[in-house]
Motif scaffolding. Structure first.
Motif, PDB file in Angstrom:
ATOM      1  N   ASN A  53       0.826  -1.207   0.000  1.00 54.05           N
ATOM      2  CA  ASN A  53       0.000   0.000   0.000  1.00 54.05           C
ATOM      3  C   ASN A  53       0.861   1.259   0.000  1.00 54.05           C
ATOM      4  O   ASN A  53       0.542   2.244  -0.659  1.00 54.05           O
ATOM      5  CB  ASN A  53      -0.951   0.003   1.197  1.00 54.05           C
ATOM      6  CG  ASN A  53      -2.044  -1.032   1.065  1.00 54.05           C
ATOM      7  OD1 ASN A  53      -2.398  -1.454  -0.041  1.00 54.05           O
ATOM      8  ND2 ASN A  53      -2.577  -1.471   2.185  1.00 54.05           N
ATOM      9  N   ALA A  54       1.960   1.225   0.740  1.00 54.71           N
ATOM     10  CA  ALA A  54       2.864   2.382   0.775  1.00 54.71           C
ATOM     11  C   ALA A  54       3.471   2.633  -0.599  1.00 54.71           C
ATOM     12  O   ALA A  54       3.627   3.788  -1.020  1.00 54.71           O
ATOM     13  CB  ALA A  54       3.967   2.163   1.821  1.00 54.71           C
ATOM     14  N   LEU A  55       3.811   1.580  -1.312  1.00 56.50           N
ATOM     15  CA  LEU A  55       4.389   1.748  -2.648  1.00 56.50           C
ATOM     16  C   LEU A  55       3.406   2.377  -3.622  1.00 56.50           C
ATOM     17  O   LEU A  55       3.810   3.100  -4.529  1.00 56.50           O
ATOM     18  CB  LEU A  55       4.846   0.399  -3.211  1.00 56.50           C
ATOM     19  CG  LEU A  55       6.095  -0.196  -2.607  1.00 56.50           C
ATOM     20  CD1 LEU A  55       6.408  -1.524  -3.272  1.00 56.50           C
ATOM     21  CD2 LEU A  55       7.274   0.734  -2.724  1.00 56.50           C
ATOM     22  N   GLY A  56       2.135   2.123  -3.425  1.00 53.14           N
ATOM     23  CA  GLY A  56       1.124   2.665  -4.323  1.00 53.14           C
ATOM     24  C   GLY A  56       0.624   4.040  -3.935  1.00 53.14           C
ATOM     25  O   GLY A  56      -0.293   4.569  -4.553  1.00 53.14           O
ATOM     26  N   ASP A  57       1.221   4.652  -2.935  1.00 55.19           N
ATOM     27  CA  ASP A  57       0.764   5.944  -2.411  1.00 55.19           C
ATOM     28  C   ASP A  57       1.904   6.954  -2.507  1.00 55.19           C
ATOM     29  O   ASP A  57       2.991   6.717  -1.968  1.00 55.19           O
ATOM     30  CB  ASP A  57       0.345   5.743  -0.955  1.00 55.19           C
ATOM     31  CG  ASP A  57      -0.310   6.956  -0.331  1.00 55.19           C
ATOM     32  OD1 ASP A  57      -0.068   8.088  -0.795  1.00 55.19           O
ATOM     33  OD2 ASP A  57      -1.051   6.772   0.654  1.00 55.19           O
ATOM     34  N   ASP A  58       1.665   8.065  -3.172  1.00 52.64           N
ATOM     35  CA  ASP A  58       2.699   9.091  -3.344  1.00 52.64           C
ATOM     36  C   ASP A  58       3.131   9.734  -2.037  1.00 52.64           C
ATOM     37  O   ASP A  58       4.114  10.469  -2.007  1.00 52.64           O
ATOM     38  CB  ASP A  58       2.216  10.183  -4.311  1.00 52.64           C
ATOM     39  CG  ASP A  58       2.122   9.683  -5.738  1.00 52.64           C
ATOM     40  OD1 ASP A  58       2.764   8.668  -6.055  1.00 52.64           O
ATOM     41  OD2 ASP A  58       1.406  10.314  -6.541  1.00 52.64           O
ATOM     42  N   THR A  59       2.421   9.457  -0.955  1.00 59.43           N
ATOM     43  CA  THR A  59       2.783   9.991   0.352  1.00 59.43           C
ATOM     44  C   THR A  59       4.102   9.397   0.843  1.00 59.43           C
ATOM     45  O   THR A  59       4.818  10.017   1.615  1.00 59.43           O
ATOM     46  CB  THR A  59       1.670   9.679   1.373  1.00 59.43           C
ATOM     47  OG1 THR A  59       0.449  10.248   0.903  1.00 59.43           O
ATOM     48  CG2 THR A  59       1.987  10.244   2.748  1.00 59.43           C
ATOM     49  N   TYR A  60       4.430   8.196   0.370  1.00 56.03           N
ATOM     50  CA  TYR A  60       5.586   7.477   0.885  1.00 56.03           C
ATOM     51  C   TYR A  60       6.677   7.328  -0.175  1.00 56.03           C
ATOM     52  O   TYR A  60       6.396   7.085  -1.351  1.00 56.03           O
ATOM     53  CB  TYR A  60       5.169   6.086   1.387  1.00 56.03           C
ATOM     54  CG  TYR A  60       4.078   6.178   2.414  1.00 56.03           C
ATOM     55  CD1 TYR A  60       4.364   6.566   3.710  1.00 56.03           C
ATOM     56  CD2 TYR A  60       2.760   5.926   2.071  1.00 56.03           C
ATOM     57  CE1 TYR A  60       3.355   6.689   4.657  1.00 56.03           C
ATOM     58  CE2 TYR A  60       1.749   6.040   3.011  1.00 56.03           C
ATOM     59  CZ  TYR A  60       2.048   6.427   4.297  1.00 56.03           C
ATOM     60  OH  TYR A  60       1.057   6.557   5.218  1.00 56.03           O
ATOM     61  N   HIS A  61       7.897   7.450   0.284  1.00 54.69           N
ATOM     62  CA  HIS A  61       9.082   7.222  -0.552  1.00 54.69           C
ATOM     63  C   HIS A  61       9.816   6.050   0.091  1.00 54.69           C
ATOM     64  O   HIS A  61      10.275   6.157   1.236  1.00 54.69           O
ATOM     65  CB  HIS A  61       9.945   8.489  -0.569  1.00 54.69           C
ATOM     66  CG  HIS A  61      11.130   8.403  -1.457  1.00 54.69           C
ATOM     67  ND1 HIS A  61      11.024   8.412  -2.827  1.00 54.69           N
ATOM     68  CD2 HIS A  61      12.443   8.303  -1.174  1.00 54.69           C
ATOM     69  CE1 HIS A  61      12.238   8.327  -3.342  1.00 54.69           C
ATOM     70  NE2 HIS A  61      13.114   8.252  -2.363  1.00 54.69           N
ATOM     71  N   VAL A  62       9.893   4.933  -0.624  1.00 54.19           N
ATOM     72  CA  VAL A  62      10.486   3.712  -0.083  1.00 54.19           C
ATOM     73  C   VAL A  62      11.736   3.369  -0.879  1.00 54.19           C
ATOM     74  O   VAL A  62      11.692   3.234  -2.104  1.00 54.19           O
ATOM     75  CB  VAL A  62       9.486   2.530  -0.130  1.00 54.19           C
ATOM     76  CG1 VAL A  62      10.085   1.293   0.531  1.00 54.19           C
ATOM     77  CG2 VAL A  62       8.159   2.901   0.522  1.00 54.19           C
ATOM     78  N   LEU A  63      12.849   3.246  -0.175  1.00 55.11           N
ATOM     79  CA  LEU A  63      14.123   2.890  -0.787  1.00 55.11           C
ATOM     80  C   LEU A  63      14.601   1.552  -0.239  1.00 55.11           C
ATOM     81  O   LEU A  63      14.345   1.233   0.926  1.00 55.11           O
ATOM     82  CB  LEU A  63      15.189   3.936  -0.463  1.00 55.11           C
ATOM     83  CG  LEU A  63      14.980   5.347  -0.986  1.00 55.11           C
ATOM     84  CD1 LEU A  63      16.081   6.272  -0.466  1.00 55.11           C
ATOM     85  CD2 LEU A  63      14.955   5.359  -2.506  1.00 55.11           C
ATOM     86  N   VAL A  64      15.299   0.807  -1.085  1.00 49.88           N
ATOM     87  CA  VAL A  64      15.970  -0.405  -0.623  1.00 49.88           C
ATOM     88  C   VAL A  64      17.452  -0.297  -0.958  1.00 49.88           C
ATOM     89  O   VAL A  64      17.844   0.357  -1.922  1.00 49.88           O
ATOM     90  CB  VAL A  64      15.388  -1.704  -1.236  1.00 49.88           C
ATOM     91  CG1 VAL A  64      13.961  -1.935  -0.775  1.00 49.88           C
ATOM     92  CG2 VAL A  64      15.484  -1.707  -2.748  1.00 49.88           C
ATOM     93  N   ALA A  65      18.267  -0.936  -0.134  1.00 56.27           N
ATOM     94  CA  ALA A  65      19.701  -1.045  -0.381  1.00 56.27           C
ATOM     95  C   ALA A  65      19.990  -2.496  -0.731  1.00 56.27           C
ATOM     96  O   ALA A  65      19.496  -3.406  -0.065  1.00 56.27           O
ATOM     97  CB  ALA A  65      20.492  -0.628   0.847  1.00 56.27           C
ATOM     98  N   GLU A  66      20.784  -2.685  -1.782  1.00 55.75           N
ATOM     99  CA  GLU A  66      21.139  -4.025  -2.227  1.00 55.75           C
ATOM    100  C   GLU A  66      22.653  -4.208  -2.241  1.00 55.75           C
ATOM    101  O   GLU A  66      23.389  -3.278  -2.549  1.00 55.75           O
ATOM    102  CB  GLU A  66      20.659  -4.276  -3.657  1.00 55.75           C
ATOM    103  CG  GLU A  66      19.177  -4.362  -3.835  1.00 55.75           C
ATOM    104  CD  GLU A  66      18.810  -4.630  -5.283  1.00 55.75           C
ATOM    105  OE1 GLU A  66      17.928  -5.476  -5.495  1.00 55.75           O
ATOM    106  OE2 GLU A  66      19.396  -4.006  -6.196  1.00 55.75           O
ATOM    107  N   VAL A  67      23.066  -5.415  -1.932  1.00 53.96           N
ATOM    108  CA  VAL A  67      24.445  -5.857  -2.106  1.00 53.96           C
ATOM    109  C   VAL A  67      24.366  -7.161  -2.885  1.00 53.96           C
ATOM    110  O   VAL A  67      23.670  -8.095  -2.464  1.00 53.96           O
ATOM    111  CB  VAL A  67      25.158  -6.071  -0.753  1.00 53.96           C
ATOM    112  CG1 VAL A  67      26.527  -6.690  -0.959  1.00 53.96           C
ATOM    113  CG2 VAL A  67      25.253  -4.768   0.024  1.00 53.96           C
ATOM    114  N   ASP A  68      25.027  -7.210  -4.032  1.00 53.20           N
ATOM    115  CA  ASP A  68      24.987  -8.404  -4.888  1.00 53.20           C
ATOM    116  C   ASP A  68      23.551  -8.840  -5.175  1.00 53.20           C
ATOM    117  O   ASP A  68      23.205 -10.022  -5.063  1.00 53.20           O
ATOM    118  CB  ASP A  68      25.785  -9.557  -4.262  1.00 53.20           C
ATOM    119  CG  ASP A  68      27.257  -9.239  -4.123  1.00 53.20           C
ATOM    120  OD1 ASP A  68      27.783  -8.484  -4.974  1.00 53.20           O
ATOM    121  OD2 ASP A  68      27.882  -9.735  -3.166  1.00 53.20           O
TER     122      ASP A  68
END
Length: 159
Positions: A53-68
């Protein structure tokens, strides 16, 4: 250590994000909270819906960090309120700068979004992480999570 990539989260990250949060809480939560509190706080499968739901709402900015190509951390910003809602790092990737990098990108996003300050609720075991980065304690907050009362520390910094 391999290089870290920070990117906008997608719905395909849902299980990874919940796994990171669960592992982080279970690894360090016992230092500051009881076993019952940690069990209530650690997410279950129901939290996947909240994430999507957060991903589909412009109110939220969600970031992920990846390694390999593995998600090892994530952060969630409420763009409208200028509040950091979540920042979790896989326990075996702590102390590598990933949390600081995610936090820095979230702070930049908040600032470009017009925020003058960034507010957050820190778990007791995370207070020193934020304090080391210039955040100041503003209050003590109790939250009820699945019948358990957990104490968090409200903190903020100027952007």
């Amino acid at each position: 250590m391999s290089s870290v990539t920070v990117r906008q989260a997608t719905t395909t990250d849902n299980l990874d994000v919940v796994s990171v949060k669960r592992a982080a809480i279970r690894a360090d939560g016992h230092d500051s909270y009881s076993a019952d509190q940690v069990a209530a706080w650690a997410p279950d499968a129901d939290e996947i819906d909240d994430y999507e739901n957060a991903l589909g709402d412009d109110t939220y900015h969600v970031l992920v960090a990846e390694v390999d190509d593995e998600v090892v951390g994530f952060g969630v910003l409420n763009v409208e309120t200028g509040a950091l809602l979540a920042l979790y790092i896989q326990p075996d990737h702590r102390g590598t700068g990933i949390g600081s990098r995610l936090l820095g990108q979230i702070e930049t996003t908040a600032k470009f979004g017009g925020a003058d300050t960034l507010e957050l609720l820190a778990s007791r075991n995370a207070v020193s992480f934020y304090a080391d980065r210039g955040y100041e304690r503003t209050d003590r907050v109790e939250r009820d999570i699945d019948g358990e009362t957990l104490t968090f520390v409200a903190m903020e910094t100027d952007l």
